[in-house]
Motif scaffolding. Structure first.
Motif, short mmCIF file in Angstrom:
data_model
loop_
_atom_site.label_atom_id
_atom_site.label_comp_id
_atom_site.label_asym_id
_atom_site.label_seq_id
_atom_site.Cartn_x
_atom_site.Cartn_y
_atom_site.Cartn_z
N TYR A 38 22.32 2.02 20.11
CA TYR A 38 23.14 3.21 19.81
C TYR A 38 23.41 3.30 18.31
O TYR A 38 23.41 4.37 17.72
N ARG A 39 23.65 2.13 17.73
CA ARG A 39 23.97 2.10 16.31
C ARG A 39 22.79 2.62 15.47
O ARG A 39 22.98 3.41 14.54
N GLY A 83 22.48 6.21 15.84
CA GLY A 83 23.52 6.84 15.03
C GLY A 83 23.13 6.93 13.56
O GLY A 83 23.41 7.92 12.89
N GLU A 113 28.52 5.99 16.34
CA GLU A 113 27.96 5.36 17.54
C GLU A 113 28.61 5.92 18.81
O GLU A 113 27.93 6.12 19.83
N ILE A 173 27.09 9.13 19.77
CA ILE A 173 25.77 8.93 20.37
C ILE A 173 25.92 8.56 21.84
O ILE A 173 25.23 9.10 22.71
#
Lengths: 223, 235
Positions: free
Chosen positions: B186-187, B190, B197, B200
Motif C-alpha cells: 500500500y505504501r 501511495g 497509505e 490507498i
C-alpha cells in the motif's frame, strides 16, 4: 449499500494484513450476518481472478527494455546484434521480434531510408556507369553489388522491409542511431536437390528430389 | 452489534499498533525505498546502469498504470516502449529524484491518453477485443503467462473483470490494478499515486466492492438472458 468498514476488513483479509482486532471485528459482523463470509469468499475469488489477469498482462513488461544509452559504460557493451554463438536461431528471431517493436517509435527516423531504395551519397552515377571513383561510399558499393548481381543473375533484389534491432541516442546528443537489418535475396543454380532423411539404422542419408516432388516454396520477392 | 468505526479501521497505523507482518513489511519497505531513491538519483544524473535498473524495477507497475488508462485495443507492450523512450529522453529533467515514480506514472498516463486520441487500431485489437477471439488469445498466452494454470473459463472471467474494472473511477481503478501486482505494498502504491497509505487502503477496499457489484450485475444480466427475460423480466 456500501459498508466501508466491512469493505476494509475484507480487503485486509485478502491482502494478508488483517490483525487480531480485524479478525475479531469480522467475526462479530459475521455472527450477526452469515452473509459476511459469503462476501469474503466472493471478494477473494474476484481478487484471485483479477490478479491472474493483471499479472498476465503486465508480464509483457518484462520483455520491454530501455533503448541503449550512449555513455562510456554503455559503449563497452557489445552491439545488440552480435548474438552469442550459443543462442539458437529461434531465440535470435525472438530477439529481433522484440526489438522490431521499436519500429513504431523509430518510424520517422527511418523515413529517410525509403522503400527499397538506398540513399545515393555521391558518385553513384559514375559507379553505375562503370567509371572508377577514388572515393566510394558504402551505399555506392552496395548498389554496385546489387546491380552486378542482378546482371549476373545471382541477386534477385533487396527485401523491402528493415528490421529495427536497436535504437541508441547519439553520443553527441543529436538524434538517434538506429540499427537495423537489411535483407538481400540471392539466387544460385544447382544440379540436384537433396533432402536429408533418417534411414532404418538411424543414419542421416540424402535422398534426391525429383522435379515434380519439389514444391515451389519460394516466390520471387517484390523488390 | 460490536462495530468499530471507520476511524478505527482507517489504517493499521491509526489503530496504535502494527501486526508483526505489517511491521516487517514496513521495515522491508524502508530499506527498499532507500535503495530505490539512490537508484533514482543516479539515473536522473545520467548513470546508464541506474537508468536500466530504474526501468527494470518499475516497468511492471507502469504496465498496470497503462492497463488502467489505455484504450482497450491498444497493446501494453507498444505503449511501454513509448514510455521507455520518454524515460530515456526526459528523466534528466526530473528535479526531485524522489518524485521519479509519480513522474513515470504521469508519463504512462500521457502515453495511454495519446494512444486513445490517436484512435489507431492495432493488431492487438483482434487479440484482446471481441469475445470471438477469446480462445485464440487464451492459447496465445505463451511466455507472458506467469500465474497458476487457468482454465479457459477462469481466463475468460479474468478478462471480464478487467473490462469491468474499466468502468471504475480512475481513483479506484489505478490502486486496484496496482495492488493486483503482488509485490507492491500500500505504501509503494501511495508513493506512486502521491496519496496517503490510508487513502490507498480505502480506495482499494471500495474498488473491490464496486467491482464485485459490477460483476454481480453482469451475472444477473447473463442469467436473465439465459432464461429469456428482458430487462423488464426481473421484478
Amino acid at each position: 449499500m456500501a459498508d466501508t468498514d466491512l469493505d476494509i476488513l475484507v480487503s485486509r483479509v485478502i491482502d494478508g494484513r488483517a490483525g487480531s482486532s480485524d479478525w475479531s471485528a469480522l467475526e462479530a459482523r459475521a455472527s450477526a450476518d452469515a452473509g459476511v463470509w459469503k462476501e469474503l469468499a466472493l471478494a477473494q475469488r474476484d481478487h484471485a481472478v483479477l490478479t491472474a489477469a493483471v499479472r498476465r498482462e503486465t508480464a509483457k513488461a518484462e520483455a520491454v527494455r530501455l533503448p541503449r544509452v550512449a555513455t562510456p559504460a554503455a559503449a563497452e557493451i557489445p552491439p545488440t546484434f552480435a548474438f552469442p554463438k550459443t543462442v539458437s536461431v529461434a531465440a535470435r528471431a525472438r530477439s529481433v521480434g522484440t526489438w522490431a517493436g521499436w519500429a513504431a517509435a523509430a518510424a520517422m527516423a527511418l523515413a529517410f531510408v525509403g522503400r527499397g531504395t538506398v540513399p545515393m551519397l555521391g558518385g553513384s552515377e559514375g559507379v553505375r556507369a562503370g567509371l572508377t571513383s577514388q572515393i566510394e561510399s558504402a551505399a555506392d558499393l552496395f548498389n554496385r553489388y546489387l546491380d552486378t548481381g542482378k546482371k549476373a543473375g545471382t541477386v534477385v533484389g533487396e527485401t523491402p522491409d528493415r528490421k529495427v534491432i536497436d535504437v541508441v541516442p547519439a553520443a553527441d546528443g543529436h538524434g538517434y542511431d538506429i540499427f537495423y537489418l537489411r535483407g538481400v535475396v540471392e539466387k544460385q543454380r544447382v544440379d540436384n536437390l537433396y533432402r536429408f532423411t533418417t534411414d532404418e539404422t538411424g543414419q542421416q542419408a540424402p535422398v534426391q528430389l525429383v522435379p515434380e516432388q519439389t514444391p515451389r516454396k519460394f516466390r520471387k520477392p517484390a523488390v | 452489534m460490536q462495530h468499530q468505526g471507520v476511524e478505527d479501521l482507517a489504517g493499521p497505523d491509526q489503530r496504535g499498533g502494527l501486526s508483526d507482518a505489517a511491521a516487517a513489511e514496513l521495515a522491508a519497505a524502508d530499506a527498499a525505498r532507500a535503495r530505490a531513491d539512490r537508484i533514482a538519483e543516479a539515473a536522473v544524473c545520467g548513470d546508464a546502469h541506474a537508468l536500466n535498473e530504474l526501468w527494470n524495477s518499475n516497468r511492471r507497475w507502469v504496465a498496470a498504470i497503462l492497463l488502467a488508462h489505455k484504450p482497450r485495443w491498444a497493446d501494453v507492450e507498444d505503449l511501454l516502449q513509448e514510455v521507455a523512450m520518454s524515460m530515456v529522453r526526459k528523466v534528466g529533467e526530473v528535479r526531485d529524484p524522489k518524485a521519479v515514480r509519480p513522474w513515470l506514472r504521469t508519463v504512462a498516463i500521457n502515453v495511454a491518453h495519446a494512444a486513445a486520441r490517436s484512435g489507431k487500431r492495432r493488431e492487438s485489437d483482434e487479440r484482446m477485443g471481441g469475445a470471438e477471439g477469446t480462445e485464440d488469445a487464451f492459447e496465445g498466452r505463451g511466455r507472458d503467462h506467469e500465474a497458476a494454470p487457468e482454465s479457459l473459463a477462469e481466463y475468460e472471467q479474468g478478462r471480464l473483470l478487467m473490462q469491468l474494472a474499466e468502468q471504475l473511477p480512475d481513483g479506484y481503478r489505478e490502486p486496484l490494478l496496482l495492488k493486483a501486482i503482488h509485490d507492491l505494498s500500500y505504501r509503494e502504491i501511495g508513493e506512486i499515486l502521491d496519496l496517503p497509505e490510508t487513502t490507498i487502503e480505502t480506495r482499494i477496499a471500495r474498488g473491490r466492492r464496486q467491482l464485485r457489484e459490477l460483476a454481480a450485475a453482469r451475472e444477473r444480466e447473463e442469467e436473465d438472458r439465459r432464461l429469456g427475460l428482458g430487462s423488464a423480466g426481473r421484478v
